[in-house]
Enzyme design. Structure first.
Site, mmCIF file in Angstrom:
data_model
loop_
_atom_site.group_PDB
_atom_site.id
_atom_site.type_symbol
_atom_site.label_atom_id
_atom_site.label_comp_id
_atom_site.label_asym_id
_atom_site.label_seq_id
_atom_site.Cartn_x
_atom_site.Cartn_y
_atom_site.Cartn_z
ATOM 1 N N GLU A 153 -3.307 -0.428 -8.531
ATOM 2 C CA GLU A 153 -2.291 -1.373 -9.004
ATOM 3 C C GLU A 153 -2.270 -1.528 -10.527
ATOM 4 O OE1 GLU A 153 -2.626 -4.932 -6.578
ATOM 5 O OE2 GLU A 153 -1.906 -3.840 -4.819
ATOM 6 N N GLU B 48 -1.862 0.378 0.729
ATOM 7 C CA GLU B 48 -2.108 -1.019 1.106
ATOM 8 C C GLU B 48 -0.814 -1.601 1.654
ATOM 9 O OE1 GLU B 48 -3.770 -3.843 -1.652
ATOM 10 O OE2 GLU B 48 -5.166 -2.382 -2.485
#
Length: 470
Positions: free
Chosen positions: A145, A256
């Site tokens: 991320e 995810e």
């Protein structure tokens, strides 16, 4: 329509040191055996608590022993690592910015040459230890991320520089090793990442990103229920379609996803999660190569390690290894065949899929609605055209009264600590056993009704005798 079990490609976990715990390993083995997961992804393989690289003065010391122990275990049970290359060893860090309870350093390397040496040494070590053919089956994902300031600067160019040095180091070991990214939150940067790699002649063997139904919904300070109430019922499917378009012909992996991004969301432990999982997975068919649920276990300490058995953690299994409704959802999905059959009919909250084979057909149903959206108990009237009478019809349910151990725990007084008898009782409450399903067969069709409470899953399996000659 073909339906490969893409949701079983991988599953998420916390961070690398958890994989050295005996209880984590026991739960990982179970999730592999019962749910079919083949890869696992976790944070922090390069963090100081794994000991991969440390410094004493100006001298750097490499130690791959702990990572070897983790990968040795995974391979011993038939699993493989989806290697997230994170976070920054303190010895290489340009700053002291950290994230999570375990204080993972998320700053950029102060010397990209030293970072390249680390990646090259580590990957070459794995090739030597496990063999080139094995490591070519792994995936190397660069960082986690990077578009969020929590995990670095949040700036594209900083990530692109990191990706360049990492990808080149990996490919210097072997050109067929798989490397990809951008591993972003909320489907970000995919177009820009692909364009950068094309302009820079950098390899991209796969695209990875993340999403949650709470992303970008609601206002700052809204609680999770409010965020979900302002979301859309099939938002993750809609996002996948757009990212699939952006990715072109490159394999797409969501590394995810979950029912929400809140690590203390009560709905993670409830039948709501099971209905969401089934609906979301079935809608993802044909869009992704892998769809990695975050996470398989509540043995997880990004915030702190909890002691409450049902605390809203991400896991499919709680800290005691008790299966939550979402675990049972993946268990039902694992039993499905590999082909979707056409269906007719529509409803605002009820969805149905029929998955078939020669000897069995499963009718999979959900009754799902977002929080604060209208939903009620519904009766699905099913008519399945077939020339053969089934030899048996059974139903498995997940709802408020089935496979719902949290409800039994609340009835026990919500004890924070469980003795062996309580664990056994909750394990029994978590079971999702088949029961006989009444049906009628006439005029070339099997008919039956299924009552679906709000936020429920039902799987009706019809079994047939093997046709003569087969």
């Amino acid at each position: 329509m073909a339906m490969p079990h893409f949701w079983e490609h991988m599953v998420g976990s916390d961070h690398a040191p958890m994989a050295l715990r005996a209880d984590w390993q026991e739960q990982m083995r179970r999730a592999h055996d019962e749910l079919g997961f083949r890869y696992v992804r976790f944070h922090g393989l390069l963090c100081d608590d794994v000991g991969t690289l440390i410094a004493e003065g100006e001298t750097l010391f490499y130690s791959f022993f702990n990572s070897d122990r983790i990968f040795d275990f995974l391979l011993s049970i038939g699993m493989k690592p989806f290697v997230e290359l994170s976070f920054m060893p303190t010895a290489l860090a340009s700053g002291d910015k950290t994230v999570f309870h375990y204080r993972a350093n998320v700053s950029a390397p102060k010397d990209y040459g030293h970072w390249s040496v680390l990646i090259r040494k580590l990957v070459a070590h794995w090739v030597e230890r496990y063999g080139l053919a094995e490591v070519r089956d792994w995936f190397f994902e660069v960082w986690n991320e990077p578009n969020l300031e929590a995990f670095g600067s949040g700036k594209q160019q900083d990530y692109f520089t990191l990706y360049r040095y990492t990808a080149e180091a990996i490919k210097s070991v072997d050109a067929k090793l798989k490397v990809g990214g951008p591993a972003t939150a909320a489907n970000a940067w995919v177009d820009d990442f692909i364009a950068f790699c094309a302009a820079s002649d950098l390899p991209v063997d796969f695209i990875s990103t993340h999403h949650y139904p709470t992303d970008a919904f609601g206002l700052p300070g809204d609680d999770t229920e409010t965020q979900l109430a302002k979301s859309r019922r099939s938002v993750l499917r809609d996002e996948m379609r757009e990212v699939r378009r952006q990715a072109g012909d490159r394999p797409l992996y969501y590394t995810e996803w979950c029912t929400s991004s809140n690590p203390r969301d009560p709905m993670h432990d409830e039948p709501y999660a099971a209905a969401f999982v089934v609906k979301t997975v079935m809608e993802a068919n044909g869009l992704v190569k892998g769809y990695s649920y975050w996470t398989f276990s509540d043995i997880f300490e990004e915030n702190y390690f909890p002691s409450v058995p049902f605390h809203g953690g991400f896991g499919l299994l709680n800290i005691h290894g008790i299966a939550k409704p979402a675990y049972r959802a993946f268990e039902l999905l694992h039993t499905l065949g590999g082909g979707l059959l056409p269906t007719e009919g529509a409803h605002p909250t009820v969805d149905m899929w029929v998955v078939g084979g020669v000897q069995s057909v499963t009718v999979l149903l959900t009754n799902y609605g977002l929080p604060r959206h209208p939903i009620a108990t519904e009766t699905a009237q099913i008519s399945l055209r077939t020339e053969r009478a089934p030899t048996a019809v059974t139903i498995r349910r997940i709802d408020a009264d089935h496979a719902n151990p949290k409800q039994r725990w609340l009835e026990m007084g919500a004890p924070e600590y469980l003795n062996a008898a309580a664990v056994a009782e909750l394990n029994a409450a978590s079971r999702c056993d088949p029961e006989p399903q009444p049906f009628a067969f006439k005029a070339g069709a099997v008919g039956f009704d299924v009552v679906l409470p709000p936020l429920s899953v039902a799987a009706v399996t019809l079994r047939f005798a093997v046709p003569p000659g087969d």
